[in-house]
Design a protein around this motif. Structure first.
Motif, PDB file in Angstrom:
ATOM      1  N   LEU A  33      51.013  14.361 -47.842  1.00 45.08           N
ATOM      2  CA  LEU A  33      52.309  14.540 -47.187  1.00 45.08           C
ATOM      3  C   LEU A  33      53.230  15.292 -48.137  1.00 45.08           C
ATOM      4  O   LEU A  33      53.274  15.006 -49.329  1.00 45.08           O
ATOM      5  N   VAL A  34      53.962  16.255 -47.589  1.00 43.98           N
ATOM      6  CA  VAL A  34      54.767  17.139 -48.432  1.00 43.98           C
ATOM      7  C   VAL A  34      56.198  17.152 -47.914  1.00 43.98           C
ATOM      8  O   VAL A  34      56.413  17.225 -46.701  1.00 43.98           O
ATOM      9  N   HIS A  35      57.173  17.023 -48.817  1.00 46.67           N
ATOM     10  CA  HIS A  35      58.564  17.182 -48.390  1.00 46.67           C
ATOM     11  C   HIS A  35      59.234  18.225 -49.274  1.00 46.67           C
ATOM     12  O   HIS A  35      58.618  18.774 -50.188  1.00 46.67           O
ATOM     13  N   GLU A  36      60.516  18.482 -49.034  1.00 46.52           N
ATOM     14  CA  GLU A  36      61.139  19.665 -49.620  1.00 46.52           C
ATOM     15  C   GLU A  36      61.523  19.533 -51.090  1.00 46.52           C
ATOM     16  O   GLU A  36      61.683  20.558 -51.763  1.00 46.52           O
ATOM     17  N   VAL A  37      61.653  18.285 -51.602  1.00 46.08           N
ATOM     18  CA  VAL A  37      62.216  18.152 -52.943  1.00 46.08           C
ATOM     19  C   VAL A  37      61.194  18.360 -54.058  1.00 46.08           C
ATOM     20  O   VAL A  37      61.472  19.019 -55.050  1.00 46.08           O
ATOM     21  N   THR A  38      60.006  17.791 -53.884  1.00 44.94           N
ATOM     22  CA  THR A  38      59.047  17.831 -54.989  1.00 44.94           C
ATOM     23  C   THR A  38      57.972  18.899 -54.796  1.00 44.94           C
ATOM     24  O   THR A  38      56.997  18.936 -55.539  1.00 44.94           O
ATOM     25  N   SER A  39      58.114  19.753 -53.777  1.00 43.94           N
ATOM     26  CA  SER A  39      57.063  20.737 -53.540  1.00 43.94           C
ATOM     27  C   SER A  39      57.359  22.182 -53.946  1.00 43.94           C
ATOM     28  O   SER A  39      56.413  22.929 -54.170  1.00 43.94           O
ATOM     29  N   PRO A  40      58.623  22.632 -54.045  1.00 44.43           N
ATOM     30  CA  PRO A  40      58.830  24.072 -54.285  1.00 44.43           C
ATOM     31  C   PRO A  40      58.131  24.571 -55.547  1.00 44.43           C
ATOM     32  O   PRO A  40      57.492  25.629 -55.541  1.00 44.43           O
ATOM     33  N   GLN A  41      58.220  23.791 -56.632  1.00 48.76           N
ATOM     34  CA  GLN A  41      57.616  24.217 -57.894  1.00 48.76           C
ATOM     35  C   GLN A  41      56.096  24.221 -57.795  1.00 48.76           C
ATOM     36  O   GLN A  41      55.428  24.996 -58.483  1.00 48.76           O
ATOM     37  N   ALA A  42      55.531  23.337 -56.937  1.00 45.22           N
ATOM     38  CA  ALA A  42      54.077  23.310 -56.772  1.00 45.22           C
ATOM     39  C   ALA A  42      53.604  24.566 -56.035  1.00 45.22           C
ATOM     40  O   ALA A  42      52.630  25.208 -56.432  1.00 45.22           O
ATOM     41  N   PHE A  43      54.301  24.922 -54.969  1.00 45.75           N
ATOM     42  CA  PHE A  43      53.930  26.147 -54.245  1.00 45.75           C
ATOM     43  C   PHE A  43      54.123  27.374 -55.145  1.00 45.75           C
ATOM     44  O   PHE A  43      53.314  28.299 -55.126  1.00 45.75           O
ATOM     45  N   ALA A  44      55.202  27.355 -55.924  1.00 46.16           N
ATOM     46  CA  ALA A  44      55.439  28.484 -56.835  1.00 46.16           C
ATOM     47  C   ALA A  44      54.284  28.601 -57.822  1.00 46.16           C
ATOM     48  O   ALA A  44      53.814  29.706 -58.127  1.00 46.16           O
ATOM     49  N   GLY A  45      53.792  27.450 -58.293  1.00 43.30           N
ATOM     50  CA  GLY A  45      52.666  27.434 -59.226  1.00 43.30           C
ATOM     51  C   GLY A  45      51.409  28.014 -58.580  1.00 43.30           C
ATOM     52  O   GLY A  45      50.672  28.782 -59.205  1.00 43.30           O
ATOM     53  N   LEU A  46      51.148  27.644 -57.314  1.00 42.00           N
ATOM     54  CA  LEU A  46      49.977  28.187 -56.607  1.00 42.00           C
ATOM     55  C   LEU A  46      50.077  29.705 -56.510  1.00 42.00           C
ATOM     56  O   LEU A  46      49.119  30.422 -56.788  1.00 42.00           O
ATOM     57  N   ARG A  47      51.257  30.167 -56.114  1.00 40.06           N
ATOM     58  CA  ARG A  47      51.446  31.611 -55.960  1.00 40.06           C
ATOM     59  C   ARG A  47      51.213  32.330 -57.284  1.00 40.06           C
ATOM     60  O   ARG A  47      50.503  33.331 -57.333  1.00 40.06           O
ATOM     61  N   ALA A  48      51.795  31.755 -58.357  1.00 37.17           N
ATOM     62  CA  ALA A  48      51.694  32.416 -59.659  1.00 37.17           C
ATOM     63  C   ALA A  48      50.236  32.534 -60.086  1.00 37.17           C
ATOM     64  O   ALA A  48      49.847  33.499 -60.732  1.00 37.17           O
ATOM     65  N   ALA A  49      49.403  31.524 -59.708  1.00 33.15           N
ATOM     66  CA  ALA A  49      48.008  31.549 -60.136  1.00 33.15           C
ATOM     67  C   ALA A  49      47.102  32.173 -59.084  1.00 33.15           C
ATOM     68  O   ALA A  49      45.882  32.226 -59.255  1.00 33.15           O
ATOM     69  N   GLY A  50      47.679  32.625 -57.967  1.00 36.84           N
ATOM     70  CA  GLY A  50      46.882  33.229 -56.900  1.00 36.84           C
ATOM     71  C   GLY A  50      45.958  32.231 -56.216  1.00 36.84           C
ATOM     72  O   GLY A  50      44.870  32.580 -55.759  1.00 36.84           O
ATOM     73  N   ARG A  51      46.385  30.941 -56.135  1.00 39.65           N
ATOM     74  CA  ARG A  51      45.539  29.925 -55.510  1.00 39.65           C
ATOM     75  C   ARG A  51      45.952  29.687 -54.058  1.00 39.65           C
ATOM     76  O   ARG A  51      47.105  29.896 -53.691  1.00 39.65           O
ATOM     77  N   LYS A  52      45.002  29.176 -53.250  1.00 41.80           N
ATOM     78  CA  LYS A  52      45.289  28.810 -51.861  1.00 41.80           C
ATOM     79  C   LYS A  52      45.364  27.285 -51.758  1.00 41.80           C
ATOM     80  O   LYS A  52      44.986  26.565 -52.673  1.00 41.80           O
ATOM     81  N   VAL A  53      45.803  26.801 -50.581  1.00 40.95           N
ATOM     82  CA  VAL A  53      45.704  25.363 -50.313  1.00 40.95           C
ATOM     83  C   VAL A  53      44.283  25.109 -49.823  1.00 40.95           C
ATOM     84  O   VAL A  53      43.837  25.717 -48.851  1.00 40.95           O
TER      85      VAL A  53
END
Ligand code: SF4
Lengths: 476, 197
Positions: A33-53
């Motif tokens: 489960l994902v909400h807005e407060v603790t996820s932005p930095q995680a998605f940013a990390g995925l993008r930076a490393a070129g990873r998918k969900v």
């Protein structure tokens, strides 16, 4: 013959992907489960490393922490802008990240929107026997339906998004058995406040607590979610309550729950999860349900619990010297003197909501006390925040919103609200709040705010009298 | 992540028992979409006191923080670890931690070092006037007064901290095992996968 195992051990064993030589396990995560407060930095990390969900199908995103609880659409049905720029940025980030990564997203104006821990079980997304994580400590809540659910930090959110697993050490097991019948007006919230007072805020550290005993078995799912929600207040990693027919009846036909033959197979499996006779826990605490009164906190740790008939304790009465210091600091912050009767403490604010107490039963319990009554004049701010749009709709169908409004309380849109004061709902500095949330920490409901944790019925009673009140006196 | 091995310097003698993550970083600082800059909000409520330890000239840039029992309890916010890291702290020393906080600390290159209460009390005393040295490889904490405390640490955590390793890349090496588990679920418990809506 296989070894007798606890519920926790059965769920753990079924999710081990790999075991490292030091005992750490790579554990598969069934629901994220994902909400807005603790996820932005995680998605940013995925993008930076070129990873998918890895498994977007096992992931569900819903905004809750800083959505305003005031109207979200104007009279013409257009979405209203969010005035706080930082909140708006977090909400916008989730609204973009979820579709970018192919994740199911419940937007803030959807009927199904709500507090992530209310939404998961309500949608049948959370299931017994599943491992469930969310970047939020009250993920423990989902243990109320028999899921192994725990809060994780943002790096772990990123790890689960990328790999659908977590590296974990097995926890120790603790049984908290509540036997017997509770007295009148003693709710699930009073049970868990009492338990937290008994075991202490660090009593469950390193453990997963399984709540057992007749007083737990006789609770509804709403009540069980309230109990497990606050496992974390006792320091535990997670809470668990074995799934049974009450659980199955609650989940049947929920949108994401299994259907048809799948349902039957699922129920058969869930029934096999109960702790085996002869299995042992690392620790057991036994509580007599008859000892539990409507309860209230006096300090700034959730372990600072007394019955409403009790008094503010003297810090000197604690054996542990560090607790004496902590208690003295708490009392200073709370503006209380030892020996004061809790029922003499005036409150200016009432908050009925949060993932602990915002489900339909909580709304009903508060409304039952408020029906035909008015809030006291010294209560300046009193809000009722349902846990989801569906709870809100159900309450309105039952006419509960009218009861609240007639009593002088505000009826709001769903979200976390004054539980952590990230949106505009805050308790002013130096003022007191009778709150149905789960944390009475310094500044939790706003800088300088003084929180007293209570059940929904107790919060309603405090609204009526303007003081912390024994709800039993209003029930004659 | 920066590798961590030997850390030496003044240690902030906070001590506070049940120091929760709301104290470490109040909720209003959570409204960020970045990991940086949270040191400004770290321990904000304590820092309203003009004589607080964090802003005293003596403890500026201290790489070590000494806490009390159940350090980092409460909310799971990783912002607590980011805020402590942003202050320049690489090691926290306490008798116990909340599970979530200690995990978050390691992931952010901060060592949540556990010592018994008596050792922590002694270090609190030393920290008032003198520096403290932490050696992760040797698993010891020493002071200029011949104190020498050995601490335990999970070998995996030690390896991650020493090497500054990213856990996701380590886990990705287990891809085949994860795929096998997924395969098992889809065939044995197909109901576990939510229907597409
Ligand atoms: S209601 Fe409160 S405790 Fe629950 S998820 Fe929201 S902020 Fe956390």
């Amino acid at each position: 013959m296989t070894k007798a195992r606890t519920l926790y051990e059965k769920i753990w064993d079924a999710h081990v992907v790999e075991q490292r030589p030091d005992g750490t396990c790579l554990i598969f995560i069934d629901r994220h489960l994902v909400h807005e407060v603790t996820s932005p930095q995680a998605f940013a990390g995925l993008r930076a490393a070129g990873r998918k969900v890895r498994r977007p199908d096992l992931t569900l995103a819903v905004p809750d922490h800083n959505v305003p609880t005031t109207a979200r659409r104007d009279a013409a049905g257009n979405k209203l802008p969010i005035t706080d720029a930082e909140s708006a940025a977090q909400l916008a980030a989730l609204a973009k990240n979820a579709p970018d990564f192919g994740i199911r997203y419940i937007e803030e104006t959807a009927l199904e929107q709500g507090i992530v821990h209310v939404v998961g079980p309500e949608q049948g997304f959370s299931l017994p026997g599943a491992t469930i994580v969310c970047g939020d400590s009250h993920t423990a809540c989902h243990g109320g339906i028999g899921a192994l659910a725990f809060g994780i930090g943002t790096s772990e959110v990123e790890h689960v998004l990328a790999t659908q697993t977590l590296l974990l050490q097995p926890a120790k097991t603790m049984e908290v058995r509540v036997e017997g019948e509770v007295g009148p007006a003693v709710s699930a919230k009073d049970i868990i406040l009492h338990i937290t007072g008994v075991i202490g805020a660090a009593g469950g550290t390193g453990h997963v607590i399984e709540y057992t005993g007749s007083a737990i078995r006789s609770l509804s799912i709403e009540g069980r979610l309230t109990i497990s929600n606050m496992a974390i207040e006792g320091g535990a990693r997670a809470g668990l309550i074995a799934p049974d027919d009450v659980t199955f009846a609650y989940l049947k036909d929920r949108p994401y729950a299994p259907k048809g033959d799948d349902w039957d197979a699922a129920v058969a499996y869930w029934k096999s999860l109960a702790t085996d006779a002869g299995a042992t826990y690392d620790k057991t605490v036994i509580i007599n349900a008859a000892d539990i009164a409507p309860s209230v906190t006096w300090g700034t740790s959730p372990e600072d619990v007394v019955p409403i008939t009790g008094m503010v304790p003297d810090p000197a009465s604690f054996a542990d010297p560090s607790k004496q210091i902590a208690a003295a600091k708490s009392l200073e912050y709370m503006g209380l003197t030892p020996g004061t009767k809790l029922s003499d403490v005036e409150v200016q604010n009432i908050f009925i909501g949060s993932c602990t107490n915002s489900r339909i039963e909580d709304m009903r319990a508060a409304a039952a006390i408020l029906k035909g009554r008015k809030k006291a004049d010294n209560v300046k701010w009193a809000i009722v925040v349902p846990g989801s749009g569906l709870v809100k709709a159900q309450a309105e169908a039952e006419g509960l919103d009218k009861i609240f409004i007639d009593a002088g309380l505000e009826w709001r849109e769903p979200g976390c609200s004054a539980c952590l004061a990230m949106n505009p709902d805050k308790v002013p500095a130096g003022e007191r709040c009778a709150s149905t949330s789960n944390r009475n920490f310094v500044g939790r409901q706003g800088p300088g705010a003084r929180t007293h944790l209570v059940s929904p019925a107790m919060a309603a009673a405090a609204a009526v009298t303007g003081k912390l009140t024994d709800v039993r006196e209003l029930m004659a | 992540m920066n590798p961590l091995n030997q850390v030496e310097g003044r240690a902030i003698p906070l001590g506070l028992k049940n120091c929760d993550t709301d104290v470490i970083i109040p909720a209003h600082w959570l409204k960020t979409v970045s990991r940086e800059g949270l040191g400004k909000g770290a321990f904000e409520t304590l820092r309203t006191d003009p004589d607080n330890l964090f802003d005293s000239a003596e403890f500026q840039g201290s790489p070590i923080l000494i806490g009390g029992d159940n350090f980092g309890c409460g909310s799971s916010r990783e912002h607590a670890a980011w805020a402590i890291g942003d202050l320049g702290i690489r090691v926290v020393i306490a008798p116990s931690y909340s599970d979530i906080f200690s995990g978050n600390a390691v992931k952010n290159g901060i060592l949540p070092l556990v010592l018994p209460q008596e050792a922590v009390d002694r270090l609190m005393e030393v920290a008032q006037t003198d520096p403290i040295s932490v050696d992760l490889e040797a698993q010891t904490v020493t002071t200029p007064f011949q104190d020498r405390f050995r601490f335990e640490i999970d070998p995996f955590r030690k390896m991650c901290l020493l090497g500054g390793l990213d856990e996701i890349s380590i886990t990705e090496q287990s891809d085949a095992a994860i795929a096998a588990h997924e395969e098992k679920i889809s065939s044995n418990q197909p109901w576990m996968i939510p229907a597409a809506q």
